[in-house]
Design an enzyme around this catalytic site. Structure first.
Site, PDB file in Angstrom:
ATOM      1  N   CYS A 168      -9.545   4.705   8.073  1.00 44.21           N
ATOM      2  CA  CYS A 168      -9.049   3.913   7.018  1.00 44.21           C
ATOM      3  C   CYS A 168      -9.845   3.853   5.802  1.00 44.21           C
ATOM      4  CB  CYS A 168      -9.148   2.258   7.605  1.00 44.21           C
ATOM      5  SG  CYS A 168      -8.233   1.233   6.597  1.00 44.21           S
TER       6      CYS A 168
ATOM      7  N   CYS B 211       1.315   3.098   0.470  1.00 46.99           N
ATOM      8  CA  CYS B 211      -0.041   2.284   0.201  1.00 46.99           C
ATOM      9  C   CYS B 211       0.035   1.847  -1.110  1.00 46.99           C
ATOM     10  CB  CYS B 211      -1.188   3.303   0.431  1.00 46.99           C
ATOM     11  SG  CYS B 211      -2.731   2.500   0.109  1.00 46.99           S
TER      12      CYS B 211
END
Length: 427
Positions: A162, A356
């Site tokens: 991540c 995102c």
């Protein structure tokens, strides 16, 4: 015991919470649904970088779940899971009691593997934004840094999966330090196992390499890629930079007054070491229908499932499980459960797309990858102040979604807005 099928959702993070809502919407009153979680609250984790610099109070991103679950006829148990017993169709809880199930949806999120590096993590010498309590503690240390400016180290360690929040944290720190007029006294270094800036565990999306490198140059943030953190001591991070073949290129001893690096993930203890259910790292093994291959009445979604990397890299670089991807898994599971309870075989598959919004405090970068793993039909990235505004709107909307128990999928709509007009308006 009710004659209805007993569906248990293990975990009440982003995936588990919306899974409970969407399964209820899909099945109506035909099944009993219970959520098992350690604690009664949902935290909007994407806002944790803001918590770390004091832009959000933790309470503002918290949702108390039991009343919402009760409103929608969903049971809720906050004791926490000790172990899944798939051969017995039960989950053992931390107080020694058990909850039986006909179908289990595992959405635990990860365990944070800080212990794999000496001196790393909140119990060591670095900060974390993976949990809101960690971010709150990081803010206290940030205020100490501002009173006594020293260097900052930000990034991720080998095996992390991540990376967006690490880039966000670096840029948000830069923005806040400039507001306080002390940025000139705080050198910053970004450390990552990615083979290049903007890889993101996805081999880049659009021109994320160029966009993020440019952003770092503009903000005077130095970076080290192909970086392996070997240990951390008070005020110093020890890093080995490797060549493309994995051989040692250079060592770095980085001084810091404040450091935050994202850890590698592994499966939680409740699912670790169960043959057929989880892999050696503890991640849930699933097929294309999000169903476990050894125990077909168990489904997995979100960060806790096993996904192979996009390709070889000198250091371990995991694949992120983004919100868009998680929401798609939720929908597939809800619809597959509906088919199974109707006596049919499951047919639904997650799309595994990525969107995102990486907020940089006064701007940001957005990207859309469809599908998430290359080659892609859509491979797009852009930047601008609108991303910061969109992230604020996204926080507002998603907290509303969790507080209200709304089950309508959101990310596909968000992706279409981003690709179509680049500006989002949230009511």
């Amino acid at each position: 015991m009710s004659d209805q099928p007993q569906i248990v959702v293990l975990g009440a993070g982003l995936g588990g919470t919306i899974a409970a809502y969407e399964i209820r919407q899909a099945l109506g009153k035909s099944a009993s649904i219970t959520v098992l979680n350690k604690g009664e609250d949902y935290w909007f984790v994407p806002s944790n970088p803001w918590v770390a610099v004091g832009w959000r109070e933790p309470e503002s991103i918290r949702v108390h779940l039991p009343p919402v679950m009760e409103k929608h006829g969903i049971g809720f148990n906050s004791v926490g899971a000790a172990k899944v017993h798939p051969k017995e169709n039960r989950v053992e809880l931390l107080d020694g009691s058990s909850v039986s199930y006909d179908y289990l949806v595992i959405a635990t999120g990860p365990e944070l593997a800080f212990d794999e590096i000496p001196g790393f993590g909140p119990n060591g010498h670095t900060q974390s934004i993976c949990v809101t309590d960690h971010a709150k503690a990081a803010h206290a240390k940030f205020e100490e840094l501002c009173a006594n400016p020293r260097p900052i180290v930000v990034g991720a360690v080998q095996g992390a999966s991540c990376y967006g929040p690490a880039y966000e944290m670096a840029m948000i720190l830069d923005t806040e330090l400039k507001r306080r007029k002390i940025r000139d006294r705080v050198p910053m270094t970004f450390v990552t196992p990615e083979p290049y800036v903007g890889h993101l565990g996805l081999d880049g999306v659009g021109d994320t390499k160029g966009l993020l490198e440019s952003e770092m140059r503009d903000r005077h943030i130095k970076w080290i890629t192909n970086a392996k953190v070997t240990s951390v001591e008070d005020g110093k991070v020890h890093v080995e930079e490797v060549n493309d073949d994995g051989s040692l290129k250079k060592t770095h001893d980085l001084d810091f007054g404040w450091a935050m690096m994202l850890p590698a993930f592994r499966g939680v203890e409740a699912v670790m070491g169960i043959e057929g259910l989880s892999n050696p790292r503890g991640f849930i093994i699933t097929d294309k229908h999000q169903r476990n291959t050894a125990y077909p009445n168990i489904f997995g979604l979100g960060v806790c499932i096993a996904i192979p990397p996009v390709g070889p890299t000198p250091l371990p670089v995991g694949v992120p499980k983004t919100g868009f991807m998680i929401e798609s898994m939720v929908t597939a599971i809800a619809q597959n459960l509906k088919e199974i309870l109707a006596g049919q075989e499951p047919t639904h598959e997650a799309t595994w797309n990525a969107i995102c919004l990486a907020d940089f405090g006064n701007g940001g970068v957005a990207f859309v990858a469809k599908p998430q793993i290359p080659p892609r039909n859509v491979n797009w990235a852009s930047e601008g102040k609108w991303v910061h505004l969109a992230k604020i709107g996204f926080e507002k909307y998603f907290l509303h979604k969790v507080r209200s128990g709304e089950s309508e999928p959101f990310y596909e709509k968000l992706a279409l807005h981003v690709l179509g007009v680049k500006k989002l308006r949230f009511n």
